[in-house]
Design an enzyme around this catalytic site. Structure first.
Site, PDB file in Angstrom:
ATOM      1  N   ASP A  26       0.819  -1.217   0.000  1.00 35.84           N
ATOM      2  CA  ASP A  26       0.000   0.000   0.000  1.00 35.84           C
ATOM      3  C   ASP A  26       0.855   1.270   0.000  1.00 35.84           C
ATOM      4  O   ASP A  26       2.075   1.226   0.222  1.00 35.84           O
ATOM      5  CB  ASP A  26      -0.953   0.013   1.216  1.00 35.84           C
ATOM      6  CG  ASP A  26      -0.280  -0.476   2.496  1.00 35.84           C
ATOM      7  OD1 ASP A  26       0.965  -0.452   2.575  1.00 35.84           O
ATOM      8  OD2 ASP A  26      -0.996  -0.888   3.420  1.00 35.84           O
ATOM      9  N   ASP A  70      -6.967  -1.774  14.239  1.00 33.30           N
ATOM     10  CA  ASP A  70      -8.378  -2.049  13.942  1.00 33.30           C
ATOM     11  C   ASP A  70      -8.546  -3.375  13.206  1.00 33.30           C
ATOM     12  O   ASP A  70      -9.599  -3.659  12.655  1.00 33.30           O
ATOM     13  CB  ASP A  70      -8.996  -0.892  13.130  1.00 33.30           C
ATOM     14  CG  ASP A  70      -8.335  -0.709  11.762  1.00 33.30           C
ATOM     15  OD1 ASP A  70      -7.434  -1.505  11.408  1.00 33.30           O
ATOM     16  OD2 ASP A  70      -8.723   0.224  11.039  1.00 33.30           O
ATOM     17  N   HIS A 129      -6.863  -4.392  10.522  1.00 36.85           N
ATOM     18  CA  HIS A 129      -6.690  -4.387   9.061  1.00 36.85           C
ATOM     19  C   HIS A 129      -5.458  -5.148   8.610  1.00 36.85           C
ATOM     20  O   HIS A 129      -4.463  -5.240   9.320  1.00 36.85           O
ATOM     21  CB  HIS A 129      -6.694  -2.958   8.499  1.00 36.85           C
ATOM     22  CG  HIS A 129      -5.517  -2.095   8.884  1.00 36.85           C
ATOM     23  ND1 HIS A 129      -5.615  -0.743   9.032  1.00 36.85           N
ATOM     24  CD2 HIS A 129      -4.208  -2.396   9.132  1.00 36.85           C
ATOM     25  CE1 HIS A 129      -4.428  -0.242   9.340  1.00 36.85           C
ATOM     26  NE2 HIS A 129      -3.553  -1.225   9.409  1.00 36.85           N
ATOM     27  N   GLU A 151      -9.654  -1.527   5.667  1.00 38.14           N
ATOM     28  CA  GLU A 151     -10.237  -1.085   6.932  1.00 38.14           C
ATOM     29  C   GLU A 151     -11.539  -1.829   7.219  1.00 38.14           C
ATOM     30  O   GLU A 151     -12.101  -2.460   6.314  1.00 38.14           O
ATOM     31  CB  GLU A 151     -10.470   0.426   6.859  1.00 38.14           C
ATOM     32  CG  GLU A 151      -9.194   1.239   6.625  1.00 38.14           C
ATOM     33  CD  GLU A 151      -8.230   1.241   7.814  1.00 38.14           C
ATOM     34  OE1 GLU A 151      -8.122   0.224   8.527  1.00 38.14           O
ATOM     35  OE2 GLU A 151      -7.554   2.272   8.022  1.00 38.14           O
TER      36      GLU A 151
HETATM   37  C1  F6R Z   1       1.640  -1.422   6.061  1.00 35.03           C
HETATM   38  C2  F6R Z   1       0.321  -2.004   6.226  1.00 35.03           C
HETATM   39  C3  F6R Z   1      -0.408  -1.975   7.509  1.00 35.03           C
HETATM   40  C4  F6R Z   1       0.466  -2.297   8.730  1.00 35.03           C
HETATM   41  C5  F6R Z   1      -0.370  -2.181  10.007  1.00 35.03           C
HETATM   42  C6  F6R Z   1       0.479  -2.357  11.239  1.00 35.03           C
HETATM   43  O1  F6R Z   1       2.111  -1.587   4.758  1.00 35.03           O
HETATM   44  O2  F6R Z   1      -0.185  -2.498   5.269  1.00 35.03           O
HETATM   45  O3  F6R Z   1      -1.470  -2.875   7.448  1.00 35.03           O
HETATM   46  O4  F6R Z   1       0.984  -3.583   8.601  1.00 35.03           O
HETATM   47  O5  F6R Z   1      -1.001  -0.945  10.054  1.00 35.03           O
HETATM   48  O6  F6R Z   1       1.335  -1.271  11.347  1.00 35.03           O
HETATM   49  P1  F6R Z   1       2.495  -1.239  12.456  1.00 35.03           P
HETATM   50  O7  F6R Z   1       3.469  -2.276  12.037  1.00 35.03           O
HETATM   51  O8  F6R Z   1       3.068   0.153  12.346  1.00 35.03           O
HETATM   52  O9  F6R Z   1       1.845  -1.520  13.755  1.00 35.03           O
END
Ligand code: F6R
Length: 262
Positions: A66, A141, A143, A148
């Site tokens: 992403d 959340d 994801h 989301e």
């Molecule tokens: C990042 C992504 C997100 C993260 C998630 C956890 O490319 O796709 O889904 O993996 O938000 O983020 P952290 O590792 O910062 O807790």
């Protein structure tokens, strides 16, 4: 689903890097899906260390999950002020290893035609022969990528509005320290869909810390629901490996019944 629990973040990161390195050694021209965020930084440091000891990325193709919509790498700004995921990947991994530039694919957050771009991104994954291994974190959340709560579990690459919780989490983790206000954060992202992720040949999910414990337990053991899109791991047909530290695993029920802690 193979769940591995390691003592702490460092051990989790080493184990994840070994898993990725094993694939690269077995299939030097493999296609790897990379993730950004705080969780994989340790894994990337370990991969960089392995590269210095000979791990060869010259045949590897990368597809990132992403990118914030509106952002792309901005070399006029120092890293601390460029919050693009493209910049993150270059700084945290790509510039330290011998992956070929032409083999790196990250959603273009600056595209003027996101719909067309998203179609082409899906096509590019297919043309590369599909993703062999997708590295994933999990959001607060629930994801996967930026899918989301409410995202269809068969969704493809598209633009997605970020949830309030994601905006809060990422503001605290990345934007605040660089002096941004919350209003300055991008509110949308281009993200692979859950359907896109479920097409990959293997999944490697990592999570650490008590703050992820509840959502990890919900995703791995709760109902499959588009309110926690990482719960799609339970309907995944390929080989799924989950590497957690003890804190992130602390609310899992199944570990009380198994000895998979190492
Ligand atoms: C990042 C992504 C997100 C993260 C998630 C956890 O490319 O796709 O889904 O993996 O938000 O983020 P952290 O590792 O910062 O807790």
């Amino acid at each position: 689903m193979n769940i591995i629990v390691k003592q702490d973040y460092i051990q989790m990161s080493k184990c994840a890097a070994e898993h990725i390195a094993e694939l690269i050694k077995k299939k030097p021209n493999c296609v790897i899906g990379f993730a950004t965020g705080g969780t994989p930084i340790g894994t990337y440091r370990e991969l960089i260390r392995m590269h210095k000891e000979g791990l060869d990325f010259s045949g590897v193709t990368a597809f990132n999950l992403d990118e914030y919509y509106g952002l792309g790498i901005d070399l006029t700004k120092p890293y601390s002020q460029d919050q693009s995921y493209t910049r993150f990947m270059y700084e945290e991994l790509f510039k330290h290893i011998n992956i070929k530039k032409e083999n790196i694919h990250i959603p273009d957050g600056t595209t003027k035609n996101p719909e067309q771009f998203c179609k082409e991104y899906e096509e590019a994954i297919k043309e590369a022969g599909g993703i062999d291994l997708q590295l994933l974190g999990i959001g607060g959340d629930g994801h996967w990528a930026f899918n989301e709560p409410g995202s269809p579990l068969d969704s493809r690459t598209r633009i997605e509005k970020l949830s309030e919780q994601t905006l809060e989490d990422n503001y605290e983790a990345f934007y605040k320290g660089a002096g941004f206000t919350r209003e300055q954060m991008p509110k949308y992202a281009i993200t692979m869909g859950i359907g896109t992720i479920l097409d990959v040949r293997s999944i490697l999910m990592i999570a650490n810390g008590y703050k992820k414990a509840r959502v990890v337990a919900e995703a791995l053991e709760g109902p499959i629901t588009n309110q926690i899109t990482a719960s799609a791991i339970q309907m995944y047909k390929g080989e799924a490996t989950v590497i957690l530290d003890e804190e992130a695993a602390s609310m899992l029920g199944r570990l009380k019944r198994s000895d998979s802690v190492s």
